[in-house]
Design a protein around this motif. Structure first.
Motif, PDB file in Angstrom:
ATOM      1  N   HIS A 140       0.815  -1.209   0.000  1.00 32.41           N
ATOM      2  CA  HIS A 140       0.000   0.000   0.000  1.00 32.41           C
ATOM      3  C   HIS A 140       0.852   1.265   0.000  1.00 32.41           C
ATOM      4  CE1 HIS A 140      -2.461  -2.977   2.519  1.00 32.41           C
ATOM      5  NE2 HIS A 140      -2.991  -2.962   1.302  1.00 32.41           N
ATOM      6  N   PHE A 141       0.235   2.354  -0.464  1.00 32.06           N
ATOM      7  CA  PHE A 141       0.813   3.681  -0.285  1.00 32.06           C
ATOM      8  C   PHE A 141       0.809   4.008   1.204  1.00 32.06           C
ATOM      9  CE2 PHE A 141       0.343   3.971  -4.716  1.00 32.06           C
ATOM     10  CZ  PHE A 141       0.838   5.176  -5.204  1.00 32.06           C
ATOM     11  N   THR A 142       1.894   4.540   1.703  1.00 30.39           N
ATOM     12  CA  THR A 142       1.963   4.992   3.085  1.00 30.39           C
ATOM     13  C   THR A 142       2.758   6.296   3.151  1.00 30.39           C
ATOM     14  OG1 THR A 142       3.993   3.744   3.551  1.00 30.39           O
ATOM     15  CG2 THR A 142       1.899   2.642   4.024  1.00 30.39           C
ATOM     16  N   VAL A 143       2.531   7.072   4.205  1.00 32.25           N
ATOM     17  CA  VAL A 143       3.349   8.254   4.469  1.00 32.25           C
ATOM     18  C   VAL A 143       4.420   7.829   5.456  1.00 32.25           C
ATOM     19  CG1 VAL A 143       3.405  10.640   5.264  1.00 32.25           C
ATOM     20  CG2 VAL A 143       1.373   9.765   4.095  1.00 32.25           C
ATOM     21  N   ALA A 144       5.658   7.781   4.995  1.00 31.81           N
ATOM     22  CA  ALA A 144       6.747   7.309   5.844  1.00 31.81           C
ATOM     23  C   ALA A 144       7.246   8.392   6.790  1.00 31.81           C
ATOM     24  CB  ALA A 144       7.903   6.801   4.976  1.00 31.81           C
ATOM     25  N   GLN A 145       7.097   9.643   6.364  1.00 31.04           N
ATOM     26  CA  GLN A 145       7.617  10.751   7.161  1.00 31.04           C
ATOM     27  C   GLN A 145       6.955  12.031   6.708  1.00 31.04           C
ATOM     28  OE1 GLN A 145       9.796  12.991   5.350  1.00 31.04           O
ATOM     29  NE2 GLN A 145      10.069  14.423   7.048  1.00 31.04           N
ATOM     30  N   SER A 146       6.704  12.953   7.640  1.00 30.80           N
ATOM     31  CA  SER A 146       6.165  14.272   7.315  1.00 30.80           C
ATOM     32  C   SER A 146       6.545  15.232   8.424  1.00 30.80           C
ATOM     33  CB  SER A 146       4.636  14.222   7.173  1.00 30.80           C
ATOM     34  OG  SER A 146       4.100  15.531   7.054  1.00 30.80           O
ATOM     35  N   GLU A 147       7.168  16.339   8.041  1.00 27.89           N
ATOM     36  CA  GLU A 147       7.552  17.321   9.052  1.00 27.89           C
ATOM     37  C   GLU A 147       7.459  18.721   8.487  1.00 27.89           C
ATOM     38  OE1 GLU A 147      11.578  16.891  10.303  1.00 27.89           O
ATOM     39  OE2 GLU A 147      12.410  16.943   8.282  1.00 27.89           O
ATOM     40  N   LEU A 148       7.276  19.682   9.381  1.00 23.62           N
ATOM     41  CA  LEU A 148       7.202  21.084   8.997  1.00 23.62           C
ATOM     42  C   LEU A 148       8.594  21.658   8.786  1.00 23.62           C
ATOM     43  CD1 LEU A 148       4.423  22.247  11.483  1.00 23.62           C
ATOM     44  CD2 LEU A 148       4.227  22.134   8.989  1.00 23.62           C
ATOM     45  N   LEU A 149       8.666  22.657   7.906  1.00 25.71           N
ATOM     46  CA  LEU A 149       9.905  23.371   7.637  1.00 25.71           C
ATOM     47  C   LEU A 149       9.644  24.869   7.692  1.00 25.71           C
ATOM     48  CD1 LEU A 149      11.121  21.413   4.459  1.00 25.71           C
ATOM     49  CD2 LEU A 149      12.006  21.139   6.787  1.00 25.71           C
ATOM     50  N   THR A 150      10.674  25.632   7.921  1.00 28.78           N
ATOM     51  CA  THR A 150      10.528  27.078   7.759  1.00 28.78           C
ATOM     52  C   THR A 150      10.393  27.377   6.264  1.00 28.78           C
ATOM     53  OG1 THR A 150      12.894  27.492   7.514  1.00 28.78           O
ATOM     54  CG2 THR A 150      12.003  27.468   9.764  1.00 28.78           C
ATOM     55  N   PRO A 151       9.809  28.502   5.892  1.00 30.18           N
ATOM     56  CA  PRO A 151       9.728  28.834   4.465  1.00 30.18           C
ATOM     57  C   PRO A 151      11.086  28.809   3.770  1.00 30.18           C
ATOM     58  CG  PRO A 151       8.283  30.267   5.714  1.00 30.18           C
ATOM     59  CD  PRO A 151       9.080  29.480   6.721  1.00 30.18           C
ATOM     60  N   ALA A 152      12.119  29.331   4.439  1.00 30.54           N
ATOM     61  CA  ALA A 152      13.448  29.349   3.831  1.00 30.54           C
ATOM     62  C   ALA A 152      13.990  27.936   3.649  1.00 30.54           C
ATOM     63  CB  ALA A 152      14.407  30.178   4.681  1.00 30.54           C
ATOM     64  N   ALA A 153      13.793  27.069   4.650  1.00 34.68           N
ATOM     65  CA  ALA A 153      14.259  25.683   4.546  1.00 34.68           C
ATOM     66  C   ALA A 153      13.494  24.936   3.462  1.00 34.68           C
ATOM     67  CB  ALA A 153      14.107  24.979   5.895  1.00 34.68           C
ATOM     68  N   TRP A 154      12.198  25.250   3.304  1.00 36.93           N
ATOM     69  CA  TRP A 154      11.397  24.623   2.249  1.00 36.93           C
ATOM     70  C   TRP A 154      11.941  24.999   0.874  1.00 36.93           C
ATOM     71  CZ3 TRP A 154       8.189  26.178  -1.805  1.00 36.93           C
ATOM     72  CH2 TRP A 154       7.264  25.238  -2.269  1.00 36.93           C
ATOM     73  N   SER A 155      12.221  26.271   0.666  1.00 33.21           N
ATOM     74  CA  SER A 155      12.774  26.715  -0.613  1.00 33.21           C
ATOM     75  C   SER A 155      14.108  26.036  -0.884  1.00 33.21           C
ATOM     76  CB  SER A 155      12.945  28.232  -0.629  1.00 33.21           C
ATOM     77  OG  SER A 155      11.700  28.890  -0.589  1.00 33.21           O
ATOM     78  N   ALA A 156      14.939  25.911   0.153  1.00 30.17           N
ATOM     79  CA  ALA A 156      16.235  25.258  -0.016  1.00 30.17           C
ATOM     80  C   ALA A 156      16.065  23.779  -0.339  1.00 30.17           C
ATOM     81  CB  ALA A 156      17.067  25.429   1.257  1.00 30.17           C
ATOM     82  N   ASP A 157      15.069  23.153   0.266  1.00 33.38           N
ATOM     83  CA  ASP A 157      14.787  21.742   0.002  1.00 33.38           C
ATOM     84  C   ASP A 157      14.378  21.540  -1.450  1.00 33.38           C
ATOM     85  OD1 ASP A 157      14.247  18.964   0.818  1.00 33.38           O
ATOM     86  OD2 ASP A 157      12.143  19.491   0.597  1.00 33.38           O
TER      87      ASP A 157
END
Length: 334
Positions: free
Chosen positions: A72-89
């Motif tokens: 099955h499809f599963t969510v293995a991991q999910s976490e919040l980021l700062t806007p700047a860290a999201w852009s860098a990701d």
């Protein structure tokens, strides 16, 4: 996308204005209520037994009560980021893509946050998209009875999606942005694109392809007021519609007016936007989720994203007079 042996792992960068729920282990959850815009990233596990056009989930009929990553499809991991860290990701993953292209997905009505992640990962996987997957998830109640509430919350989400796309545009390594919206999510997207077309002249240089899939939008208002504004924000816009879409037929009854994603009573033509009639394709009971479920549509989207091919080059059949041209899938007659 990584191959772990038992599953494919798809990284999804997400932005959402859902209220955050509790953190369960490595999983940040989200609710169906409004909040401020937040950024994060998730890892979606797709089983190696996955079949294109499917989102494999546990089935009570098969006595499957807990998700199994091998099946099955599963969510293995999910976490919040700062806007700047999201852009860098996102930027780091763009640098791993030869085209430096990002795929943005906006879900429709009656969709939970995990289901939105699953669909984003599935579409990226099944279309072999060569860049990072990005999800914008607005606060759908994820219940059939939540239609009216969802209609209000797509309006809530418009400035937030505008901010997300502006952030994507500002990432220096972003060469191309490809966008798919489904169902009611198209209301968020078209209003956002209209705003970007008016205020961000540079948006069109990067927003290469936009797919409006089964759009739950008043067809008349779209053609008169919205469609003329969209070419300023995107290089090409493709509408997928079907007369077999029972969800949009129900929406038309509720609103009293035909929907853009329904070809009844007629196909909506709004040049230079291109309309594809998917009515002849096989569909599930509702006929509404073909953007992710139907292999012919997935392949057509893959060709659009891979080469920007015109409808005729993708094997579609021209319909209507030249002044009101639209396209159909060429389904063999038996």
């Amino acid at each position: 996308m990584n191959d772990t042996g038992n599953a494919f792992l798809v990284h999804v960068a997400y932005a959402t204005d859902r209220a955050p729920g509790p953190v369960a282990g490595k999983l940040q959850t989200f609710l169906g209520t409004r909040s401020d815009l937040r950024y994060g990233h998730a890892t979606v596990s797709i089983p190696r037994t996955h079949e294109a056009g499917e989102v494999e989930l546990p089935s009570w009929f098969r006595l499957q009560f807990e998700p199994d990553p091998a099946k099955h499809f599963t969510v293995a991991q999910s976490e919040l980021l700062t806007p700047a860290a999201w852009s860098a990701d996102v930027q780091a993953r763009l640098r791993q893509s030869k085209r430096k292209a990002a795929l943005l997905f906006i879900h429709g009505y009656n969709v939970s946050f995990p289901d939105a992640l699953f669909r984003t990962a599935q579409i990226q996987h099944d279309t072999t998209f060569p860049g990072p997957a990005v999800l914008f998830s607005w606060p759908s109640k994820a219940k059939t009875i939540g239609y009216t509430k969802d209609e209000e919350d797509v309006q809530w989400a418009i400035p937030h999606l505008t901010e997300v796309i502006r952030r994507l545009l500002a990432i220096g390594d972003t060469n191309e942005i490809f966008i798919i919206a489904h169902s009611m999510g198209n209301r968020v997207l078209v209003n956002t694109l209209a705003e970007l077309g008016r205020t961000s002249p540079a948006a069109r240089a990067k927003i290469k392809e936009v797919v409006l899939a089964a759009p739950d939008i008043d067809a008349g208002i779209f053609k008169r007021d919205i469609a003329p504004k969209l070419p300023a924000a995107a290089q090409r816009i493709t509408i997928y519609a079907s007369s077999r879409d029972m969800a949009l037929a129900a929406s038309a009854k509720v609103h009293g007016y035909g929907r853009l994603g329904d070809t009844k009573p007629s196909v909506t033509i709004a040049p230079p936007l291109q309309t594809i009639d998917a009515s002849e394709l096989p569909a599930d009971m509702l006929g509404h989720s073909y953007i992710g479920d139907n292999l012919s549509v997935l392949e057509d989207v893959r060709k659009i994203f891979a080469s920007g091919a015109a409808p005729a080059q993708r094997g579609l059949r021209a319909a209507g007079p030249a002044s009101k041209r639209y396209w159909r899938f060429d389904v063999p007659k038996h």
